[in-house]
Write an enzyme that holds these catalytic residues in place. Structure first.
Site, PDB file in Angstrom:
ATOM      1  N   GLU A 198       0.520   5.232   0.871  1.00 17.44           N
ATOM      2  CA  GLU A 198      -0.898   6.049   0.985  1.00 17.44           C
ATOM      3  C   GLU A 198      -0.721   7.829   0.149  1.00 17.44           C
ATOM      4  O   GLU A 198       1.190   7.521   0.103  1.00 17.44           O
ATOM      5  CB  GLU A 198      -0.526   7.124   2.555  1.00 17.44           C
ATOM      6  CG  GLU A 198      -0.837   5.038   3.093  1.00 17.44           C
ATOM      7  CD  GLU A 198      -1.326   5.285   4.960  1.00 17.44           C
ATOM      8  OE1 GLU A 198      -1.985   4.110   5.091  1.00 17.44           O
ATOM      9  OE2 GLU A 198      -0.291   6.139   5.289  1.00 17.44           O
ATOM     10  N   CYS A 218     -10.472  -3.205  -4.611  1.00 18.16           N
ATOM     11  CA  CYS A 218      -9.705  -4.358  -4.989  1.00 18.16           C
ATOM     12  C   CYS A 218     -10.299  -5.850  -5.245  1.00 18.16           C
ATOM     13  O   CYS A 218      -9.457  -6.721  -6.469  1.00 18.16           O
ATOM     14  CB  CYS A 218      -8.717  -4.449  -4.224  1.00 18.16           C
ATOM     15  SG  CYS A 218      -7.261  -4.196  -3.288  1.00 18.16           S
ATOM     16  N   CYS A 231      -3.778   0.805  -3.193  1.00 20.54           N
ATOM     17  CA  CYS A 231      -3.901  -1.067  -2.176  1.00 20.54           C
ATOM     18  C   CYS A 231      -2.796  -1.821  -2.385  1.00 20.54           C
ATOM     19  O   CYS A 231      -2.410  -1.902  -4.060  1.00 20.54           O
ATOM     20  CB  CYS A 231      -5.203  -0.934  -1.903  1.00 20.54           C
ATOM     21  SG  CYS A 231      -6.164  -0.040  -1.448  1.00 20.54           S
ATOM     22  N   CYS A 248      -9.868  -4.996   0.258  1.00 21.34           N
ATOM     23  CA  CYS A 248     -11.325  -4.011  -0.071  1.00 21.34           C
ATOM     24  C   CYS A 248     -11.858  -4.206  -0.735  1.00 21.34           C
ATOM     25  O   CYS A 248     -11.503  -4.240  -2.455  1.00 21.34           O
ATOM     26  CB  CYS A 248     -10.625  -2.707   0.301  1.00 21.34           C
ATOM     27  SG  CYS A 248      -9.705  -2.142  -1.311  1.00 21.34           S
ATOM     28  N   ASN A 276       0.889  -0.744   0.097  1.00 21.17           N
ATOM     29  CA  ASN A 276       0.170  -0.015  -0.177  1.00 21.17           C
ATOM     30  C   ASN A 276       0.855   1.452   0.044  1.00 21.17           C
ATOM     31  O   ASN A 276       2.092   1.250   0.939  1.00 21.17           O
ATOM     32  CB  ASN A 276      -1.015  -0.492   1.105  1.00 21.17           C
ATOM     33  CG  ASN A 276      -0.087  -0.415   2.806  1.00 21.17           C
ATOM     34  OD1 ASN A 276       0.824  -0.849   2.441  1.00 21.17           O
ATOM     35  ND2 ASN A 276      -0.922   0.694   3.718  1.00 21.17           N
ATOM     36  N   GLU A 320      -2.751  -4.598  -3.247  1.00 24.75           N
ATOM     37  CA  GLU A 320      -3.274  -5.800  -4.034  1.00 24.75           C
ATOM     38  C   GLU A 320      -2.951  -5.289  -5.640  1.00 24.75           C
ATOM     39  O   GLU A 320      -3.210  -6.342  -6.303  1.00 24.75           O
ATOM     40  CB  GLU A 320      -4.857  -6.236  -3.763  1.00 24.75           C
ATOM     41  CG  GLU A 320      -4.788  -7.165  -2.119  1.00 24.75           C
ATOM     42  CD  GLU A 320      -5.406  -6.337  -1.175  1.00 24.75           C
ATOM     43  OE1 GLU A 320      -5.036  -4.851  -1.312  1.00 24.75           O
ATOM     44  OE2 GLU A 320      -6.309  -5.617  -0.409  1.00 24.75           O
TER      45      GLU A 320
END
Length: 126
Positions: free
Chosen positions: A44, A89, A53, A86, A42, A55
Site C-alpha cells: 500500500e 489484476c 496488488c 480486482c 499487496n 497478483e
C-alpha cells in the site's frame, strides 16, 4: 504443484504484505509452466492509486525474471471468505492468459475459476 499447495503458498506469502492503511494482507502465488512459483503481496501507499496488488506483484516479478507462460495463480487474504482479483489484476491475468485463478480464504480453503468466468469479454489482442 497442485491447487491446494498453490493456495497454501498464497496464504503464506500474505504475511509479508505492507498494509499500514487497510490492514488487509493479501498474498498471491503464481505457477509457471516450468513449475516455478513466484509470490507477491499487496504493497500500500498513502496515495491509494500507487498501491500494488499481490497478483500483479507476483506476475511482474515472474516477467522480470524472464517467465511469461503460466498455469495458475492463487490469491488469499486475511478474510474469512475468498478474495478475488480486482479488475486491473484480472486484465493483467488476461494479458498473460493465465487459465486458472484460485481464490481462497485465510485458511487456504479454495475454489478454482477459469479466467473466462472472472473476466468475460476481456480486452485482449486475440
Amino acid at each position: 504443484m497442485d491447487h491446494k499447495a498453490l493456495a497454501e503458498a498464497a496464504v503464506k506469502a500474505r504475511q509479508n504484505a505492507y498494509v499500514p492503511y487497510s490492514r488487509l494482507r493479501v498474498g498471491a502465488a503464481l505457477l509457471t509452466e516450468s513449475g516455478k512459483v513466484y509470490t507477491g503481496v499487496n504493497v500500500e501507499n498513502v496515495s491509494f492509486g500507487a498501491t500494488g496488488c499481490a497478483e500483479r506483484t507476483a506476475i511482474f516479478s515472474a516477467v522480470a525474471d524472464g517467465n511469461t507462460k503460466f498455469k495458475a495463480i492463487a490469491v488469499a487474504s486475511d478474510l474469512d471468505t475468498p478474495i478475488f482479483p480486482c479488475g486491473i489484476c484480472r486484465q493483467v491475468i488476461a494479458e498473460f492468459r493465465i487459465p486458472e485463478i484460485i481464490v481462497s480464504d485465510k485458511n487456504g480453503n479454495y475454489k478454482v475459476y477459469k479466467l473466462e468466468e472472472l473476466l468475460p469479454f476481456a480486452f485482449t489482442e486475440f
